[in-house]
Design an enzyme around this catalytic site. Structure first.
Site, short mmCIF file in Angstrom:
data_model
loop_
_atom_site.label_atom_id
_atom_site.label_comp_id
_atom_site.label_asym_id
_atom_site.label_seq_id
_atom_site.Cartn_x
_atom_site.Cartn_y
_atom_site.Cartn_z
N TYR A 31 0.95 -1.34 -0.07
CA TYR A 31 -0.02 0.13 0.07
C TYR A 31 0.87 1.36 0.09
O TYR A 31 1.70 1.13 0.75
CB TYR A 31 -0.80 0.10 1.22
CG TYR A 31 -1.72 -1.11 1.35
CD1 TYR A 31 -2.21 -1.98 0.53
CD2 TYR A 31 -2.32 -1.26 2.68
CE1 TYR A 31 -3.04 -3.22 0.89
CE2 TYR A 31 -3.30 -2.59 2.91
CZ TYR A 31 -3.46 -3.19 1.81
OH TYR A 31 -4.48 -4.41 2.14
N GLU B 130 -18.49 1.48 22.57
CA GLU B 130 -19.69 1.62 21.78
C GLU B 130 -20.18 2.97 21.74
O GLU B 130 -21.04 3.44 21.08
CB GLU B 130 -20.52 0.65 21.79
CG GLU B 130 -20.10 -0.80 21.31
CD GLU B 130 -21.13 -1.92 21.52
OE1 GLU B 130 -21.23 -3.01 21.05
OE2 GLU B 130 -22.20 -1.84 22.48
#
Length: 445
Positions: free
Chosen positions: A339, A415
């Site tokens: 990458y 979360e």
């Protein structure tokens, strides 16, 4: 792109210019924020489902099916099987304008989860000849869930959007299986940035060691280019009691491992930019009294400029080859370029930073040093202006040293960050469109 840099004065001027041209739509933003907040439980449920049922790169079949069903339920034009298992949804706004892409990666990792959660992954597979668990140990489950939520938010206000949104759910960010193509590069090859042509792309990455409520970003070089290497040391097998009768590839490999450490410490100009050369595995032999014929090592390379990348590649070859030769062995070196540098378009980044400040609060949006992690989001950024940022996922008040890093069995995300994730993606999209309508958006690199 040769060196990561931040010019404070220019960035400051850029932000002032962006703020003066900043075309907000308070009513639209308020409605999006309210909808994002109402979707929190739904997004948490999605994330837990994906976390409990992770899939490796190019094998995200169940994940893709759930994403496609959700996008279709929102009335989008949906394509599946893009780049093997990728899903692309197209949302056409009620007004003409640019095409904005939002991207989330879907794949898990060959890691056996240790965190005792009600939705803990119990999935297992064979990977590189070894039995292992499968886990979302880098937070891609959270990326998917937040982008699904953002899709629902933006679909709820589509009549007021000044353009089109392309939702890209990408497989194999962590790399495709051996012998296969995959990830962002393959999706681009198959035309994901065309028909309609994308004008700008945004993406986020959760961070387990940054507090919830915080967003971090960097103009220019943000994450490193990554390459992988494999070195085979060929010696001469002999009895372990008579090492002088052979050529020991294990001792030779040990010398190569130590030699590789000098690349960063003695060859790379560290005041210009950083580099990493890591040996990730070394395998050789089968019995205590046999000196084997060969040893094999694999590792990763991280660099921030083409010049440093070329230097590191050259030195790996020279060190392995010459040390092996000095021991009477032979070295076979293979380097696979993977990458490129994750490079945030400076103009786009300066233009959109106020959008992040608007949803997170100015004091909660911070510049970050360049990261030696890598992201194949970089392939998208080579084609269109892109902005990639980091979303805090660590419980507030927790010490960084107590939070497990990414790619580990103890990795965990709070979360509570999901609403901000959704809001930030939606705000970047809508604000870019509003600014484009006034002629201030980036139109090309």
């Amino acid at each position: 792109m040769n060196k990561p840099f931040i010019c404070a004065s220019l960035i400051g001027l850029g932000l002032l210019a962006s703020q003066s041209l900043f075309a907000q739509n308070p009513s639209l933003n308020a409605r999006m924020d309210k909808t994002a907040e109402s979707l929190e439980k739904k997004v948490v449920a999605w994330r837990r489902d994906f976390h409990q049922h992770p899939e490796l790169g190019n094998r995200e079949f169940q994940t893709a099916a759930k994403i496609a069903a959700h996008l279709q339920s929102l009335g989008m034009e949906v394509k599946t099987g893009v780049g093997k298992t990728g899903v692309v949804g197209l949302l056409k706004g009620g007004k003409p304008g640019p095409v904005v892409a939002l991207r989330a990666d879907m794949d898990g990792l060959p890691v056996t989860e240790r965190v005792e959660l009600p939705f803990k992954s119990e999935a297992h597979t064979e990977y590189n000849g070894q039995q292992t668990g499968i886990m979302h140990a880098c937070g891609h489950d959270t990326h998917v869930a937040m982008l699904m939520g953002a899709a629902e938010v933006l679909a709820s206000v589509k009549n007021d959007l000044r353009g089109t949104v392309k939702f890209i759910f990408q497989p194999a960010e962590e790399g495709a299986p051996a012998g296969e193509e995959g990830g962002a590069k393959l999706m681009i090859k198959e035309g994901v940035l065309e028909n309609p042509k994308v004008d700008a792309i945004f993406g986020l990455h959760i961070n387990s060691q940054t507090e919830v409520g915080t967003i971090k970003y960097r103009p220019g070089a943000t994450m490193a280019a990554v390459d992988e290497y494999a070195i085979k040391i060929k010696g001469k097998q002999t009895h372990g009691a008579a090492p002088w009768s052979g050529v020991d590839p294990i001792v030779t490999s040990a010398q190569v491992v130590m030699g590789l450490q000098t690349i960063v410490s003695r060859n790379v100009i560290l005041t210009d930019n950083a580099a990493v050369v890591t040996v990730g595995a070394l395998h050789s032999g089968i019995r205590q009294n046999i000196i084997p014929e060969e040893a094999n090592m694999i590792g990763t390379i991280r660099t921030f400029s083409p010049e440093t990348q070329a230097l590191v590649h050259r030195r790996i070859n020279e060190i392995a080859t010459n040390i092996a030769e000095s021991a009477g062995a032979k070295a076979d070196v293979k380097i696979n370029i993977m990458y490129p540098v994750t490079y945030n378009d400076p103009k786009l980044t300066d233009q959109m930073a106020p959008s992040l400040e608007a949803v997170a609060g100015k004091n909660n949006v911070k510049l970050t040093p360049a990261q030696t992690g890598a992201e194949d989001f970089s392939f998208f950024q080579q084609k269109v202006p892109g902005f990639f940022y980091f979303l805090g996922g660590m419980t507030k008040g927790k010490k960084v040293e107590e939070a497990a890093p990414h790619h580990t069995p103890d990795f965990q995300i709070d979360e509570a960050c999901f609403v901000l994730g959704m809001k930030s993606l939606c705000r970047l999209t809508a604000d870019y469109m509003e600014q484009s309508a006034k002629g201030v958006a980036v139109s090309g690199k």
